[in-house]
Design an enzyme around this catalytic site. Structure first.
Site, short mmCIF file in Angstrom:
data_model
loop_
_atom_site.label_atom_id
_atom_site.label_comp_id
_atom_site.label_asym_id
_atom_site.label_seq_id
_atom_site.Cartn_x
_atom_site.Cartn_y
_atom_site.Cartn_z
N ASP A 8 1.01 -1.17 -0.12
CA ASP A 8 -0.08 0.09 -0.04
C ASP A 8 0.98 1.17 -0.09
OD1 ASP A 8 -1.85 -1.80 0.21
OD2 ASP A 8 -2.78 -1.07 2.15
N ASP A 130 -15.61 -3.44 -1.74
CA ASP A 130 -15.41 -3.61 -0.25
C ASP A 130 -16.49 -3.46 0.59
OD1 ASP A 130 -12.83 -3.11 -1.14
OD2 ASP A 130 -13.03 -1.12 -1.30
#
Length: 243
Positions: A8, A130
């Site tokens: 990330d 998500d």
């Protein structure tokens, strides 16, 4: 089932967030390339890059870090998500050598964009869904919708989406274990291969997913666990290969 290490990116650094909160950040490395190299040496067959700034700002921010990783490992399949909101951005990433584009928010707010991408870049489009209690969230998880994740996933079957990255928000970055039940439920109800994400913290989670992989779970994205040492990446991939 392949184990996919997550890198990330925030302001050029490798970080992890807890539950997607930009203010709750842990920095693990200043060099995305060195981090990718670490996982390649341990047998990674694909890496998962996320432009966190891009996810929140709606445009790519960590492009140089992404292209450095792609250039350093030309034979390593790379999937990228975060801020891919138009065809121009998608095309730039594909031209830079990215193998898979992960579309999150735009897949929810503008499904036709996914259809267009699938036509333009066959087999290179991944949808990132998500969910919180089965309901989809967008905009870097800041916006909760009333859309059911299973119903939405079915919409993408006709488009030719290569896979779905399914993240359970409540588990992400919390090291509480993956939500196997929800992941399997989604895999059973869609023909699109599922990549599990969120909360995978140890070999027990890997085993739990692997047992159910025949339902259509093709991979597992691992983040905080391999950075904090509760899961050995090399061991996890070797275990999957042996079983």
């Amino acid at each position: 089932m392949i184990v996919i290490p997550a890198i990330d990116l925030k302001n050029g650094q490798c970080v992890r967030l807890r539950q997607g909160l930009m203010e709750d950040t842990t920095v693990f490395s200043d060099s995305p390339v060195e981090m990718a190299e670490q996982w390649v040496k341990q047998g990674a067959r694909r890496v998962h890059l996320v432009d966190l700034n891009g996810a929140f700002e709606g445009r790519p921010v960590n492009v140089s870090s992404v292209t450095e990783v792609v250039s350093a490992f030309p034979d390593l399949p790379v999937q990228i998500g975060g801020g891919i909101r138009n065809m121009q951005i998608a095309n730039a990433y594909i031209e830079a050598g990215i193998d898979y584009l992960i579309i999150g928010t735009m897949a929810v707010t503008n499904p036709e964009f996914v259809s267009e991408l699938c036509r333009e870049f066959p087999s290179k489009v991944i949808v990132g869904l998500d969910a919180n209690d089965g309901l989809v969230a967008t905009q870097g998880w800041t916006q909760q919708t009333d859309l059911n994740v299973v119903n939405l996933s079915k919409k993408f079957e006709q488009y030719g989406v290569s896979s779905i990255v399914y993240t359970d928000i409540a588990r992400d970055g919390m090291m509480q274990g993956v939500n196997i039940e929800a992941t399997v439920d989604l895999a059973k109800q869609t023909s699109i291969p599922i990549i599990a994400s969120g909360g995978i913290s140890n070999m027990e989670d890997i085993f739990g997913l692997l047992v159910e992989a025949h339902h259509g779970i093709m991979g597992a994205i691992i983040g905080r666990a391999i950075y904090e040492g509760t899961l050995d990446f090399k061991q996890a991939q070797q275990f999957c290969d042996a079983n």
